[in-house]
Design a protein around this motif. Structure first.
Motif, PDB file in Angstrom:
ATOM      1  N   VAL A 197       0.836  -1.198   0.000  1.00 38.13           N
ATOM      2  CA  VAL A 197       0.000   0.000   0.000  1.00 38.13           C
ATOM      3  C   VAL A 197       0.874   1.252   0.000  1.00 38.13           C
ATOM      4  N   LEU A 198       0.583   2.150  -0.949  1.00 38.00           N
ATOM      5  CA  LEU A 198       1.403   3.344  -1.146  1.00 38.00           C
ATOM      6  C   LEU A 198       0.546   4.606  -1.082  1.00 38.00           C
ATOM      7  N   LEU A 199       1.025   5.579  -0.318  1.00 36.12           N
ATOM      8  CA  LEU A 199       0.406   6.912  -0.265  1.00 36.12           C
ATOM      9  C   LEU A 199       1.191   7.867  -1.151  1.00 36.12           C
ATOM     10  N   SER A 200       0.475   8.795  -1.775  1.00 38.04           N
ATOM     11  CA  SER A 200       1.144   9.864  -2.516  1.00 38.04           C
ATOM     12  C   SER A 200       0.416  11.173  -2.255  1.00 38.04           C
ATOM     13  N   GLY A 201       1.175  12.256  -2.152  1.00 39.35           N
ATOM     14  CA  GLY A 201       0.606  13.576  -1.899  1.00 39.35           C
ATOM     15  C   GLY A 201       1.085  14.562  -2.940  1.00 39.35           C
ATOM     16  N   SER A 202       0.205  15.485  -3.335  1.00 41.90           N
ATOM     17  CA  SER A 202       0.487  16.315  -4.498  1.00 41.90           C
ATOM     18  C   SER A 202       0.146  17.777  -4.260  1.00 41.90           C
ATOM     19  N   PHE A 203       0.644  18.615  -5.185  1.00 41.66           N
ATOM     20  CA  PHE A 203       0.266  20.029  -5.200  1.00 41.66           C
ATOM     21  C   PHE A 203      -1.157  20.224  -5.706  1.00 41.66           C
ATOM     22  N   ASP A 204      -1.807  19.138  -6.131  1.00 41.64           N
ATOM     23  CA  ASP A 204      -3.228  19.253  -6.477  1.00 41.64           C
ATOM     24  C   ASP A 204      -4.105  19.199  -5.227  1.00 41.64           C
TER      25      ASP A 204
ATOM     26  N   GLY B  86       5.240  26.749   5.232  1.00 40.41           N
ATOM     27  CA  GLY B  86       4.869  25.349   5.106  1.00 40.41           C
ATOM     28  C   GLY B  86       5.547  24.458   6.131  1.00 40.41           C
ATOM     29  N   VAL B  87       4.868  23.353   6.468  1.00 42.66           N
ATOM     30  CA  VAL B  87       5.460  22.310   7.319  1.00 42.66           C
ATOM     31  C   VAL B  87       6.186  21.358   6.377  1.00 42.66           C
ATOM     32  N   SER B  88       7.467  21.590   6.213  1.00 41.63           N
ATOM     33  CA  SER B  88       8.235  20.925   5.164  1.00 41.63           C
ATOM     34  C   SER B  88       8.535  19.463   5.454  1.00 41.63           C
ATOM     35  N   SER B  89       8.554  19.070   6.733  1.00 44.01           N
ATOM     36  CA  SER B  89       8.956  17.703   7.058  1.00 44.01           C
ATOM     37  C   SER B  89       8.306  17.248   8.363  1.00 44.01           C
ATOM     38  N   ILE B  90       7.976  15.961   8.438  1.00 42.47           N
ATOM     39  CA  ILE B  90       7.418  15.362   9.648  1.00 42.47           C
ATOM     40  C   ILE B  90       8.079  14.018   9.891  1.00 42.47           C
ATOM     41  N   SER B  91       8.119  13.602  11.152  1.00 47.55           N
ATOM     42  CA  SER B  91       8.732  12.318  11.483  1.00 47.55           C
ATOM     43  C   SER B  91       8.101  11.744  12.743  1.00 47.55           C
TER      44      SER B  91
ATOM     45  N   SER C  54       1.523  16.837   6.118  1.00 47.57           N
ATOM     46  CA  SER C  54       1.848  18.233   6.433  1.00 47.57           C
ATOM     47  C   SER C  54       1.662  19.065   5.180  1.00 47.57           C
ATOM     48  N   LEU C  55       1.237  20.316   5.381  1.00 48.73           N
ATOM     49  CA  LEU C  55       0.778  21.125   4.263  1.00 48.73           C
ATOM     50  C   LEU C  55       1.464  22.482   4.188  1.00 48.73           C
ATOM     51  N   GLU C  56       1.311  23.103   3.049  1.00 47.70           N
ATOM     52  CA  GLU C  56       1.964  24.387   2.794  1.00 47.70           C
ATOM     53  C   GLU C  56       1.396  25.507   3.660  1.00 47.70           C
ATOM     54  N   ASP C  57       0.157  25.360   4.133  1.00 48.76           N
ATOM     55  CA  ASP C  57      -0.460  26.411   4.946  1.00 48.76           C
ATOM     56  C   ASP C  57      -0.115  26.315   6.425  1.00 48.76           C
ATOM     57  N   GLY C  58       0.884  25.478   6.776  1.00 49.94           N
ATOM     58  CA  GLY C  58       1.331  25.368   8.168  1.00 49.94           C
ATOM     59  C   GLY C  58       0.543  24.392   9.008  1.00 49.94           C
ATOM     60  N   THR C  59      -0.405  23.671   8.409  1.00 50.60           N
ATOM     61  CA  THR C  59      -1.205  22.715   9.172  1.00 50.60           C
ATOM     62  C   THR C  59      -0.690  21.292   8.997  1.00 50.60           C
ATOM     63  N   VAL C  60      -1.072  20.446   9.939  1.00 51.93           N
ATOM     64  CA  VAL C  60      -0.839  19.002   9.874  1.00 51.93           C
ATOM     65  C   VAL C  60      -2.191  18.330  10.106  1.00 51.93           C
TER      66      VAL C  60
ATOM     67  N   SER D  64      -4.781  22.161   0.723  1.00 51.10           N
ATOM     68  CA  SER D  64      -3.528  22.901   0.589  1.00 51.10           C
ATOM     69  C   SER D  64      -2.499  21.976  -0.056  1.00 51.10           C
ATOM     70  N   ASP D  65      -1.450  22.566  -0.618  1.00 54.51           N
ATOM     71  CA  ASP D  65      -0.409  21.761  -1.253  1.00 54.51           C
ATOM     72  C   ASP D  65       0.274  20.861  -0.228  1.00 54.51           C
ATOM     73  N   VAL D  66       0.500  19.614  -0.619  1.00 54.94           N
ATOM     74  CA  VAL D  66       1.143  18.639   0.276  1.00 54.94           C
ATOM     75  C   VAL D  66       2.653  18.882   0.310  1.00 54.94           C
ATOM     76  N   GLU D  67       3.219  18.854   1.503  1.00 53.29           N
ATOM     77  CA  GLU D  67       4.661  18.965   1.692  1.00 53.29           C
ATOM     78  C   GLU D  67       5.297  17.624   2.061  1.00 53.29           C
ATOM     79  N   SER D  68       4.635  16.874   2.971  1.00 54.84           N
ATOM     80  CA  SER D  68       5.226  15.630   3.452  1.00 54.84           C
ATOM     81  C   SER D  68       4.132  14.676   3.928  1.00 54.84           C
ATOM     82  N   LEU D  69       4.471  13.372   3.934  1.00 52.67           N
ATOM     83  CA  LEU D  69       3.555  12.319   4.380  1.00 52.67           C
ATOM     84  C   LEU D  69       4.264  11.378   5.337  1.00 52.67           C
ATOM     85  N   ALA D  70       3.511  10.774   6.255  1.00 54.68           N
ATOM     86  CA  ALA D  70       4.095   9.761   7.132  1.00 54.68           C
ATOM     87  C   ALA D  70       3.007   8.830   7.655  1.00 54.68           C
ATOM     88  N   TRP D  71       3.238   7.524   7.508  1.00 46.60           N
ATOM     89  CA  TRP D  71       2.366   6.530   8.137  1.00 46.60           C
ATOM     90  C   TRP D  71       2.719   6.419   9.616  1.00 46.60           C
TER      91      TRP D  71
END
Length: 502
Positions: free
Chosen positions: A331-338, A414-419, A378-384, A360-367
């Motif tokens: 199973v694969l997740l993908s996040g986009s600027f769409d 933007g929230v550029s990275s999450i871990s 995490s998104l470009e508008d500063g939200t998670v 909002s535009d996607v910056e990062s993803l994490a399971w």
């Protein structure tokens, strides 16, 4: 700046990396013919828009050998047009003249045979002989140098993709813990890479035989090629594997102009056609790598064969991030600027999958490593935002609300990275362009901020918790310096999670 970083599991790196072999003539020729030194893909769009060539070429279908030679020379820092290179040549010529090698055999050594020079000195014991003593000291120094460059199984290792003064390279850091509480961190070795790096993924697939390997995949801003480098080899100049890329650059003359030409890239089969923005290695199927690209495509690669196995086109804008599920590795997740996140099953890539609108535009993803059904974005508008895949609707943007939404950082940053922390459930780190890193407790889908940290890394581009030392957080940003934050030194973190260390 540091654009991406990854921890390498302890004991994965060779104690003493091998020395690289110089590239063969065939390899250099292959690079030249592949167009690797011709220029970036940004110079033309998918339809091969105009790119002006200033020099006229006798052969309209091929780039001149002179231009190619210059490009290769520049790539290896030996450009014939370089002023510094010219100065170096002059310095070498002057030095050779001073040595007067043509008359070397005619020179007088200065001490005649059977003379009373230094060679006649006699010492009663080896301890009194300064030459033997100096040699012994040199041996001791050599042993110390070897010890300094030996990577121990207890050492933590971090790889950083870095760009400085228009030079891109991959740095291999060693992080040594100390019983006195003062860790030591240094660059063990580095690899010069040809393009500006955007993302990395560590891979242990045995690409060169054996049970395991130690490689890193790199996606770049100005290249559709995914390069895989061997971290157990020092001073390497070529990647061991290239996924996709440009097959050749075709030069087409304009009909209305003799001087202006169109340079159109011809891509390898299955290749991306624009920058590679995200990478994710599959830890269960170790030969599998997923990639996200500005060409709006998600691809799944077999790194052992170098072939693209699956291409998915379910996004309408650039794809920024991909992530494999820890429990269901297909199973694969993908996040986009769409402004959508899509879940797909690699066994059924033609299925529409599940889609979430995130506004909002996607910056990062994490399971979530502790729960197979949840992920955060995490998104470009500063939200998670957090989501539970069990409530998704197949085939369309889900109108269901996320499990939680937090304004984690400034709205215009933007929230550029999450871990996620692999040891402490519900502990999430977020890094932002607002120059801060924050830790969150996501328990019961009611997030609360535990602490905020400003590491003086500039705008934060990449963060990652260590799996071996779960409370060490690596941080990289616009200032180009790697920071490792021992989060347990924060009173709030120690109070809440200190027991996880016992």
């Amino acid at each position: 700046m540091i654009t991406a970083l990854s921890w390498i599991p302890k004991g994965s790196l060779k104690a003493v990396p091998d020395a690289a072999e110089p590239p063969s003539k065939e390899e250099i020729k292959e690079l030249i013919e592949s167009g690797a030194f011709v220029g970036s893909v940004d110079g033309s769009n998918e339809d091969g828009e105009d790119i002006e060539e200033e020099e006229e070429e006798e052969d309209g279908d091929q780039i001149s050998e002179v231009d190619r030679a210059k490009a290769v020379a520049e790539a290896f820092g030996k450009s014939s047009n370089s002023k510094s290179s010219s100065m170096e040549v002059d310095e070498v010529a002057a030095a050779m003249k001073e040595l007067d090698m043509d008359n070397y055999d005619e020179e007088d050594d200065g001490i005649e045979l059977f003379s009373s020079g230094l060679g006649d000195l006699y010492y009663p014991s080896n301890e009194l002989d300064p030459y033997l003593k100096d040699a012994a000291d040199d041996d001791d120094d050599d042993e110390e140098d070897i010890d300094d460059t030996t990577i121990k199984p207890t050492d933590s290792v971090i790889i950083c993709a870095r760009n400085e003064d228009e030079v891109s390279h991959l740095e291999v850091y060693v992080y040594e813990e100390s019983s006195n509480g003062s860790p030591n961190m240094y660059v063990h070795h580095h690899i010069v890479i040809p393009e500006f790096p955007l993302c990395t993924a560590w891979i242990d697939c045995p690409l060169k035989g054996g049970d395991k390997g130690n490689f890193v995949a790199i996606g770049s801003k100005d290249s559709p090629t995914i390069e895989i480098w061997d971290l157990d080899v020092r001073d390497e100049v070529l990647p061991c594997v290239q996924l996709g890329g440009i097959e050749e650059m075709k030069i087409i003359k304009k009909k209305k102009s003799k001087k202006e030409k169109i340079r159109k890239p011809i891509y390898k089969e299955g290749s991306h056609t624009d920058s590679v923005l995200g990478l994710a290695w599959n830890k269960e199927f170790r030969n599998i790598l997923a990639s996200a690209s500005a060409d709006r495509k998600v691809k799944v690669w077999d790194v052992a064969t170098g072939q693209c196995k699956i291409t998915m086109e379910h996004h309408t804008k650039e794809v920024q991030a991909v992530a494999w599920n820890h429990y269901a590795p297909e199973v694969l997740l993908s996040g986009s600027f769409d402004q959508t996140v899509v879940l797909k099953d690699g066994r059924q890539p033609s299925h529409s999958g599940f889609k979430w609108s995130v506004m909002s535009d996607v910056e990062s993803l994490a399971w979530n490593p502790h729960n197979e059904h949840s992920f955060v974005v995490s998104l470009e508008d500063g939200t998670v935002k957090g989501f539970d895949i069990r409530v998704a609707q197949s085939g369309s943007d889900s109108d269901l609300k996320p499990s939680f939404t937090i304004q984690a950082h400034d709205q215009d940053k933007g929230v550029s990275s999450i871990s996620y922390n692999t040891s402490a459930p519900n502990l999430l780190a977020t890094g932002s362009m607002d120059k801060t890193v924050k830790l969150w407790d996501l328990s019961n889908n009611e997030p609360s901020c535990i602490t905020s940290h400003k590491p003086k890394a500039g705008a934060v581009f990449s963060i990652s918790f260590s799996a071996d030392n779960p409370f060490l957080l690596a941080i990289g940003g616009s200032k180009g310096e790697l920071h490792v934050w021992d989060t347990l030194l924060d009173a709030n973190v120690a109070r809440k999670y200190g027991k996880n260390q016992s």
